[in-house]
Write an enzyme that holds these catalytic residues in place. Sequence first.
Site, PDB file in Angstrom:
ATOM      1  N   CYS A   1       0.817  -1.226   0.000  1.00 11.48           N
ATOM      2  CA  CYS A   1       0.000   0.000   0.000  1.00 11.48           C
ATOM      3  C   CYS A   1       0.846   1.270   0.000  1.00 11.48           C
ATOM      4  O   CYS A   1       0.322   2.360  -0.163  1.00 11.48           O
ATOM      5  CB  CYS A   1      -0.922   0.015   1.208  1.00 11.48           C
ATOM      6  SG  CYS A   1       0.001   0.015   2.747  1.00 11.48           S
TER       7      CYS A   1
ATOM      8  N   CYS B   1      -0.870  -5.401   6.317  1.00 12.62           N
ATOM      9  CA  CYS B   1      -0.671  -4.301   7.265  1.00 12.62           C
ATOM     10  C   CYS B   1       0.067  -4.770   8.514  1.00 12.62           C
ATOM     11  O   CYS B   1       0.709  -3.982   9.194  1.00 12.62           O
ATOM     12  CB  CYS B   1      -2.003  -3.695   7.679  1.00 12.62           C
ATOM     13  SG  CYS B   1      -3.098  -3.373   6.298  1.00 12.62           S
TER      14      CYS B   1
HETATM   15 FE1  FES Z   1      -1.307   0.381   4.385  1.00 12.70          FE
HETATM   16 FE2  FES Z   1      -2.756  -1.001   6.072  1.00 12.70          FE
HETATM   17  S1  FES Z   1      -3.366  -0.251   4.125  1.00 12.70           S
HETATM   18  S2  FES Z   1      -0.746  -0.359   6.290  1.00 12.70           S
END
Ligand code: FES
Length: 149
Positions: free
Chosen positions: A37, A106
């Site tokens: 992400c 994450c």
């Molecule tokens: Fe990036 Fe959870 S979406 S750390």
Amino acid sequence: MAQIGYSKKVMEHFMNPRNVGVIENPDGYGQVGNPVCGDLMEIFITVKDDRVDDIKFRTFGCGSAIAVSSMVTEMAKGKTLDEAIKITRKDVAEELGGLPPQKMHCSNLGADALHAAIKDYWVKIGKIKPEEAKPEEESHEGEGESCGT
Ligand code: FES
């Protein structure tokens, strides 16, 4: 705020994260980016008698990353560095009662940043060489789905 798929423990740590902040002049500092992400995590530690004496985190990650980091800092505090470096991504996710599959990526940030901070300290005191402090290559298989937030 409660969402299906998040354990009570995740929600509790997200609402009341422990050890948030920055330590000025830390003994060890770790920073990692999440390849899925693009979010960022920093962990600061101070070391006393070969134990994690104090630990703080700062993240630009999502709610799950906040909960994970909060849990990682609680798990690591007071442990010897040799014990703390053995805390895995999986341990943290398990301790939190699991994370939804699309949020598993994450959970990597917290453990990885902790390991990086410990290795940073070990490099400083000459226990390991800088090239040994490189981030470990863990499989990112099955972590390809970003939550899109
Ligand atoms: Fe990036 Fe959870 S979406 S750390």
